[in-house]
Design a protein around this motif. Structure first.
Motif, PDB file in Angstrom:
ATOM      1  N   GLU A 154      39.156  32.967  30.086  1.00  0.00           N
ATOM      2  CA  GLU A 154      38.992  34.339  29.597  1.00  0.00           C
ATOM      3  C   GLU A 154      38.466  35.272  30.680  1.00  0.00           C
ATOM      4  O   GLU A 154      38.792  36.446  30.709  1.00  0.00           O
ATOM      5  CB  GLU A 154      38.057  34.349  28.387  1.00  0.00           C
ATOM      6  N   TYR A 155      37.656  34.747  31.571  1.00  0.00           N
ATOM      7  CA  TYR A 155      37.082  35.584  32.617  1.00  0.00           C
ATOM      8  C   TYR A 155      37.302  34.942  33.987  1.00  0.00           C
ATOM      9  O   TYR A 155      37.279  33.716  34.108  1.00  0.00           O
ATOM     10  CB  TYR A 155      35.579  35.782  32.403  1.00  0.00           C
ATOM     11  N   LEU A 156      37.532  35.779  34.969  1.00  0.00           N
ATOM     12  CA  LEU A 156      37.648  35.282  36.336  1.00  0.00           C
ATOM     13  C   LEU A 156      36.254  34.940  36.866  1.00  0.00           C
ATOM     14  O   LEU A 156      35.332  35.713  36.703  1.00  0.00           O
ATOM     15  CB  LEU A 156      38.283  36.352  37.218  1.00  0.00           C
ATOM     16  N   THR A 157      36.144  33.789  37.499  1.00  0.00           N
ATOM     17  CA  THR A 157      34.840  33.348  37.996  1.00  0.00           C
ATOM     18  C   THR A 157      34.807  33.175  39.505  1.00  0.00           C
ATOM     19  O   THR A 157      33.739  33.174  40.098  1.00  0.00           O
ATOM     20  CB  THR A 157      34.444  32.003  37.349  1.00  0.00           C
ATOM     21  N   ASP A 158      35.964  33.008  40.126  1.00  0.00           N
ATOM     22  CA  ASP A 158      36.056  32.757  41.560  1.00  0.00           C
ATOM     23  C   ASP A 158      36.215  34.082  42.306  1.00  0.00           C
ATOM     24  O   ASP A 158      37.221  34.774  42.133  1.00  0.00           O
ATOM     25  CB  ASP A 158      37.251  31.847  41.829  1.00  0.00           C
ATOM     26  N   PRO A 159      35.249  34.471  43.156  1.00  0.00           N
ATOM     27  CA  PRO A 159      35.341  35.754  43.852  1.00  0.00           C
ATOM     28  C   PRO A 159      36.574  35.881  44.744  1.00  0.00           C
ATOM     29  O   PRO A 159      37.090  36.985  44.952  1.00  0.00           O
ATOM     30  CB  PRO A 159      34.044  35.824  44.667  1.00  0.00           C
ATOM     31  N   GLU A 160      37.082  34.762  45.253  1.00  0.00           N
ATOM     32  CA  GLU A 160      38.296  34.828  46.080  1.00  0.00           C
ATOM     33  C   GLU A 160      39.506  35.200  45.232  1.00  0.00           C
ATOM     34  O   GLU A 160      40.363  35.988  45.658  1.00  0.00           O
ATOM     35  CB  GLU A 160      38.518  33.491  46.797  1.00  0.00           C
ATOM     36  N   LEU A 161      39.598  34.639  44.031  1.00  0.00           N
ATOM     37  CA  LEU A 161      40.697  34.992  43.119  1.00  0.00           C
ATOM     38  C   LEU A 161      40.549  36.431  42.632  1.00  0.00           C
ATOM     39  O   LEU A 161      41.538  37.151  42.467  1.00  0.00           O
ATOM     40  CB  LEU A 161      40.727  34.030  41.925  1.00  0.00           C
ATOM     41  N   ILE A 162      39.309  36.837  42.409  1.00  0.00           N
ATOM     42  CA  ILE A 162      39.044  38.223  42.010  1.00  0.00           C
ATOM     43  C   ILE A 162      39.532  39.172  43.099  1.00  0.00           C
ATOM     44  O   ILE A 162      40.183  40.189  42.819  1.00  0.00           O
ATOM     45  CB  ILE A 162      37.537  38.428  41.746  1.00  0.00           C
ATOM     46  N   ALA A 163      39.242  38.831  44.353  1.00  0.00           N
ATOM     47  CA  ALA A 163      39.656  39.675  45.477  1.00  0.00           C
ATOM     48  C   ALA A 163      41.176  39.773  45.550  1.00  0.00           C
ATOM     49  O   ALA A 163      41.728  40.856  45.801  1.00  0.00           O
ATOM     50  CB  ALA A 163      39.088  39.118  46.774  1.00  0.00           C
TER      51      ALA A 163
END
Length: 204
Positions: A154-163
């Motif tokens: 449900e939520y993105l947790t990995d900052p690299e994937l978020i970027a």
């Protein structure tokens, strides 16, 4: 221009890095930052154009938005909410900072972007980075969680994937390590007694 990615360690945040994020906020930038729950989108609550950008990113009208007001303590309450009674204040004090968003009645002194709102969601994360940002900025930030359409994650947790997903739509991304995947608990206090609107990480 692609977003800048800043690595900031919550246990030992560098003052120079915090100041860079604050400079971005003051200039109307949108940031992604870690909290005690999920990663979130945020901007300076007093910067109208930034608030408009945040609303556009979420595909909603600004006057219909329900962005949380992120504070670093209870001292900002009187600037946004109507007077609260002692029982409500005690409840807030015993659960702040923490993974809660408290809905309270709004007063008439709200920032321009919130004019006309009858209620506001107040949040004080138990996390060093947003607390330092607000302290250095000198006022709260407006915020909304990053949501993933995937029903399983449900939520993105990995900052690299978020970027990878947001580098073209925000100005700065704080990499503070892996985030949680459970949002804050939303508690409505407008009736005087707590009503859980959404059960999240926080246990009331």
């Amino acid at each position: 221009m692609p977003a800048k990615i800043l690595k900031i360690y919550p246990d030992n945040p560098q003052e120079k890095a915090i100041e860079e994020v604050v400079k971005c906020l003051r200039s109307g930038g949108l940031i992604i930052y870690p909290s005690d729950t999920v990663y979130a989108l945020g901007c300076d609550i007093n910067h109208l154009k930034a608030m408009e950008r945040l609303a556009a990113l979420k595909k909603i009208r600004l006057d219909k938005s329900k962005f949380s007001i992120i504070c670093n303590d209870l001292s900002h309450l009187s600037g946004f909410t109507k007077p609260i009674d002692n029982s409500v204040f005690r409840l807030l004090k015993s659960h702040i900072p923490g993974p809660f968003t408290f809905i309270l009645e709004a007063n008439k002194n709200l920032p321009l972007a919130y004019k006309g709102h009858k209620t506001v969601g107040i949040r004080v994360p138990d996390h060093t980075i947003p607390q330092l940002l607000i302290e250095k900025l000198g006022n709260p930030i407006a915020s909304t969680s990053i949501r993933d359409k995937d029903e399983i994650i449900e939520y993105l947790t990995d900052p690299e994937l978020i970027a990878e997903k947001y580098y073209n739509v925000v100005d700065l991304i704080i990499d503070g390590g892996y985030g949680d995947n459970v949002a804050s608990t939303i508690v409505d206090l407008t009736s005087g007694s707590p009503e859980i609107v959404r059960q999240g990480k926080g246990e009331l």
